[in-house]
Design a protein around this motif. Sequence first.
Motif, PDB file in Angstrom:
ATOM      1  N   PRO A  98       0.820  -1.217   0.000  1.00  0.00           N
ATOM      2  CA  PRO A  98       0.000   0.000   0.000  1.00  0.00           C
ATOM      3  C   PRO A  98       0.850   1.261   0.000  1.00  0.00           C
ATOM      4  O   PRO A  98       0.433   2.289  -0.545  1.00  0.00           O
ATOM      5  N   LEU A  99       2.048   1.199   0.565  1.00  0.00           N
ATOM      6  CA  LEU A  99       2.903   2.387   0.633  1.00  0.00           C
ATOM      7  C   LEU A  99       3.500   2.760  -0.717  1.00  0.00           C
ATOM      8  O   LEU A  99       4.040   3.854  -0.870  1.00  0.00           O
ATOM      9  N   ASP A 100       3.406   1.854  -1.687  1.00  0.00           N
ATOM     10  CA  ASP A 100       3.903   2.164  -3.031  1.00  0.00           C
ATOM     11  C   ASP A 100       2.980   3.135  -3.768  1.00  0.00           C
ATOM     12  O   ASP A 100       3.314   3.606  -4.856  1.00  0.00           O
ATOM     13  N   ASN A 101       1.830   3.405  -3.187  1.00  0.00           N
ATOM     14  CA  ASN A 101       0.822   4.250  -3.828  1.00  0.00           C
ATOM     15  C   ASN A 101       0.657   5.545  -3.032  1.00  0.00           C
ATOM     16  O   ASN A 101       0.153   5.535  -1.911  1.00  0.00           O
ATOM     17  N   SER A 102       1.115   6.626  -3.609  1.00  0.00           N
ATOM     18  CA  SER A 102       1.122   7.922  -2.919  1.00  0.00           C
ATOM     19  C   SER A 102      -0.271   8.304  -2.426  1.00  0.00           C
ATOM     20  O   SER A 102      -1.250   8.214  -3.158  1.00  0.00           O
ATOM     21  N   GLY A 103      -0.333   8.726  -1.161  1.00  0.00           N
ATOM     22  CA  GLY A 103      -1.600   9.183  -0.590  1.00  0.00           C
ATOM     23  C   GLY A 103      -2.585   8.079  -0.276  1.00  0.00           C
ATOM     24  O   GLY A 103      -3.768   8.355  -0.056  1.00  0.00           O
ATOM     25  N   PHE A 104      -2.113   6.835  -0.233  1.00  0.00           N
ATOM     26  CA  PHE A 104      -3.024   5.693  -0.048  1.00  0.00           C
ATOM     27  C   PHE A 104      -3.896   5.869   1.190  1.00  0.00           C
ATOM     28  O   PHE A 104      -5.102   5.602   1.148  1.00  0.00           O
ATOM     29  N   PHE A 105      -3.295   6.310   2.289  1.00  0.00           N
ATOM     30  CA  PHE A 105      -4.038   6.417   3.546  1.00  0.00           C
ATOM     31  C   PHE A 105      -4.579   7.820   3.828  1.00  0.00           C
ATOM     32  O   PHE A 105      -5.596   7.958   4.498  1.00  0.00           O
ATOM     33  N   ASP A 106      -3.899   8.844   3.301  1.00  0.00           N
ATOM     34  CA  ASP A 106      -4.267  10.197   3.723  1.00  0.00           C
ATOM     35  C   ASP A 106      -4.748  11.136   2.622  1.00  0.00           C
ATOM     36  O   ASP A 106      -5.138  12.267   2.896  1.00  0.00           O
ATOM     37  N   LYS A 107      -4.733  10.669   1.373  1.00  0.00           N
ATOM     38  CA  LYS A 107      -5.171  11.542   0.276  1.00  0.00           C
ATOM     39  C   LYS A 107      -6.324  10.935  -0.537  1.00  0.00           C
ATOM     40  O   LYS A 107      -7.277  11.648  -0.890  1.00  0.00           O
ATOM     41  N   THR A 108      -6.250   9.650  -0.835  1.00  0.00           N
ATOM     42  CA  THR A 108      -7.299   9.001  -1.618  1.00  0.00           C
ATOM     43  C   THR A 108      -8.593   8.979  -0.816  1.00  0.00           C
ATOM     44  O   THR A 108      -8.610   8.541   0.337  1.00  0.00           O
ATOM     45  N   THR A 109      -9.689   9.441  -1.416  1.00  0.00           N
ATOM     46  CA  THR A 109     -10.966   9.489  -0.704  1.00  0.00           C
ATOM     47  C   THR A 109     -11.938   8.443  -1.253  1.00  0.00           C
ATOM     48  O   THR A 109     -11.860   8.033  -2.407  1.00  0.00           O
ATOM     49  N   TYR A 110     -12.849   8.052  -0.371  1.00  0.00           N
ATOM     50  CA  TYR A 110     -13.898   7.087  -0.705  1.00  0.00           C
ATOM     51  C   TYR A 110     -15.238   7.677  -0.285  1.00  0.00           C
ATOM     52  O   TYR A 110     -15.320   8.421   0.695  1.00  0.00           O
ATOM     53  N   SER A 111     -16.271   7.348  -1.055  1.00  0.00           N
ATOM     54  CA  SER A 111     -17.617   7.825  -0.737  1.00  0.00           C
ATOM     55  C   SER A 111     -18.291   6.807   0.174  1.00  0.00           C
ATOM     56  O   SER A 111     -18.743   5.752  -0.276  1.00  0.00           O
ATOM     57  N   LEU A 112     -18.332   7.118   1.466  1.00  0.00           N
ATOM     58  CA  LEU A 112     -18.830   6.181   2.480  1.00  0.00           C
ATOM     59  C   LEU A 112     -19.665   6.923   3.507  1.00  0.00           C
ATOM     60  O   LEU A 112     -19.265   7.988   3.989  1.00  0.00           O
ATOM     61  N   GLY A 113     -20.799   6.365   3.851  1.00  0.00           N
ATOM     62  CA  GLY A 113     -21.614   6.947   4.912  1.00  0.00           C
ATOM     63  C   GLY A 113     -21.971   8.397   4.671  1.00  0.00           C
ATOM     64  O   GLY A 113     -22.060   9.185   5.623  1.00  0.00           O
ATOM     65  N   GLY A 114     -22.163   8.760   3.411  1.00  0.00           N
ATOM     66  CA  GLY A 114     -22.524  10.145   3.091  1.00  0.00           C
ATOM     67  C   GLY A 114     -21.365  11.115   3.163  1.00  0.00           C
ATOM     68  O   GLY A 114     -21.571  12.331   3.133  1.00  0.00           O
ATOM     69  N   LYS A 115     -20.120  10.606   3.232  1.00  0.00           N
ATOM     70  CA  LYS A 115     -18.943  11.459   3.341  1.00  0.00           C
ATOM     71  C   LYS A 115     -17.943  11.120   2.233  1.00  0.00           C
ATOM     72  O   LYS A 115     -17.922  10.002   1.735  1.00  0.00           O
ATOM     73  N   GLN A 116     -17.118  12.087   1.885  1.00  0.00           N
ATOM     74  CA  GLN A 116     -15.910  11.827   1.107  1.00  0.00           C
ATOM     75  C   GLN A 116     -14.781  11.747   2.123  1.00  0.00           C
ATOM     76  O   GLN A 116     -14.448  12.744   2.763  1.00  0.00           O
ATOM     77  N   ILE A 117     -14.173  10.581   2.251  1.00  0.00           N
ATOM     78  CA  ILE A 117     -13.360  10.345   3.429  1.00  0.00           C
ATOM     79  C   ILE A 117     -12.150   9.482   3.099  1.00  0.00           C
ATOM     80  O   ILE A 117     -12.202   8.628   2.214  1.00  0.00           O
ATOM     81  N   THR A 118     -11.038   9.730   3.788  1.00  0.00           N
ATOM     82  CA  THR A 118      -9.838   8.924   3.609  1.00  0.00           C
ATOM     83  C   THR A 118      -9.808   7.788   4.630  1.00  0.00           C
ATOM     84  O   THR A 118     -10.555   7.796   5.614  1.00  0.00           O
ATOM     85  N   LEU A 119      -8.901   6.846   4.405  1.00  0.00           N
ATOM     86  CA  LEU A 119      -8.722   5.752   5.364  1.00  0.00           C
ATOM     87  C   LEU A 119      -8.277   6.294   6.718  1.00  0.00           C
ATOM     88  O   LEU A 119      -8.765   5.841   7.769  1.00  0.00           O
ATOM     89  N   ASN A 120      -7.361   7.252   6.715  1.00  0.00           N
ATOM     90  CA  ASN A 120      -6.923   7.841   7.987  1.00  0.00           C
ATOM     91  C   ASN A 120      -8.060   8.537   8.716  1.00  0.00           C
ATOM     92  O   ASN A 120      -8.122   8.516   9.953  1.00  0.00           O
ATOM     93  N   ASP A 121      -8.973   9.165   7.961  1.00  0.00           N
ATOM     94  CA  ASP A 121     -10.121   9.814   8.594  1.00  0.00           C
ATOM     95  C   ASP A 121     -10.967   8.795   9.361  1.00  0.00           C
ATOM     96  O   ASP A 121     -11.427   9.063  10.479  1.00  0.00           O
ATOM     97  N   ILE A 122     -11.190   7.632   8.752  1.00  0.00           N
ATOM     98  CA  ILE A 122     -11.999   6.602   9.410  1.00  0.00           C
ATOM     99  C   ILE A 122     -11.347   6.181  10.713  1.00  0.00           C
ATOM    100  O   ILE A 122     -11.988   6.143  11.776  1.00  0.00           O
ATOM    101  N   GLU A 123     -10.056   5.877  10.630  1.00  0.00           N
ATOM    102  CA  GLU A 123      -9.362   5.367  11.821  1.00  0.00           C
ATOM    103  C   GLU A 123      -9.153   6.441  12.880  1.00  0.00           C
ATOM    104  O   GLU A 123      -9.441   6.215  14.057  1.00  0.00           O
ATOM    105  N   HIS A 124      -8.666   7.607  12.469  1.00  0.00           N
ATOM    106  CA  HIS A 124      -8.183   8.598  13.428  1.00  0.00           C
ATOM    107  C   HIS A 124      -9.197   9.686  13.795  1.00  0.00           C
ATOM    108  O   HIS A 124      -8.947  10.469  14.712  1.00  0.00           O
ATOM    109  N   LYS A 125     -10.327   9.729  13.071  1.00  0.00           N
ATOM    110  CA  LYS A 125     -11.362  10.710  13.413  1.00  0.00           C
ATOM    111  C   LYS A 125     -12.678  10.055  13.828  1.00  0.00           C
ATOM    112  O   LYS A 125     -13.341  10.528  14.751  1.00  0.00           O
ATOM    113  N   LEU A 126     -13.063   8.978  13.146  1.00  0.00           N
ATOM    114  CA  LEU A 126     -14.380   8.393  13.389  1.00  0.00           C
ATOM    115  C   LEU A 126     -14.369   7.263  14.407  1.00  0.00           C
ATOM    116  O   LEU A 126     -15.407   6.970  15.012  1.00  0.00           O
TER     117      LEU A 126
END
Length: 234
Positions: A98-126
């Motif tokens: 996963p680290l070979d892909n820039s922004g994998f955890f903190d830049k790439t967003t997904y449409s989930l639960g009515g939000k545009q959100i990164t993987l880090n957002d899920i873990e570290h905010k929600l």
Amino acid sequence: MKKHVLIIIILIGTNLQAQNLNDFFNQSDAFFKANVKNGKVAYSKINDNPESLNAVLTIAEGISVSESDAKNYQAFWINAYNLSVIKGIVDNYPTKSPLDNSGFFDKTTYSLGGKQITLNDIEHKLLRPKFKDPRFHFVLVCGALGCPPLISKAYLPSTLETQLETQTKKAINGSFLKVKKNKVAASKIMEWYKEDFTINGLTEIDFINKYRTEKIPAKSKLSYFEYNWNLNKQ
């Protein structure tokens, strides 16, 4: 009359949300059972036929969960995280980490639960700051071999507590910890998130011994072994 109509609309909306959430859990469960074995993910297979992954993530777009409904909320976001990691890998496939892909955890967003959100957002905010449960570290799987293993089923609200306990025990009694005589080495996760494992006056050793079958001495000094970022592929 208007009041009755409003109540009916609210009830219909609530029922649809519950149905969508159940569909999400059911399809997530089917997806993990079909594509995960012994903690490893069939990325090549999913890459060739991504329909089932995309279908369950489409359902996840419109899900609404409240943190006051803790079990549904936690189960939804844990599964959403794990599915999105797989989506991120497949979107960049073939890849070695996963680290070979820039922004994998903190830049790439997904449409989930009515939000545009990164993987880090899920873990570290929600999840982490809202519930302060260190067991999340054993069920959120980052796509690397250094992560705790991904299970071949969904996390469900009805079984979440048991699943959190089970995965934590497996990790603490398995590859998360290396014990040789008086030397104890833990996964880097324990160093990166030390504050999660030392809440309420506990030490890291206290946390380990809560879940470890063969206890380690309270005065043991921890070291940390390097994280394996290679892809957890079948």
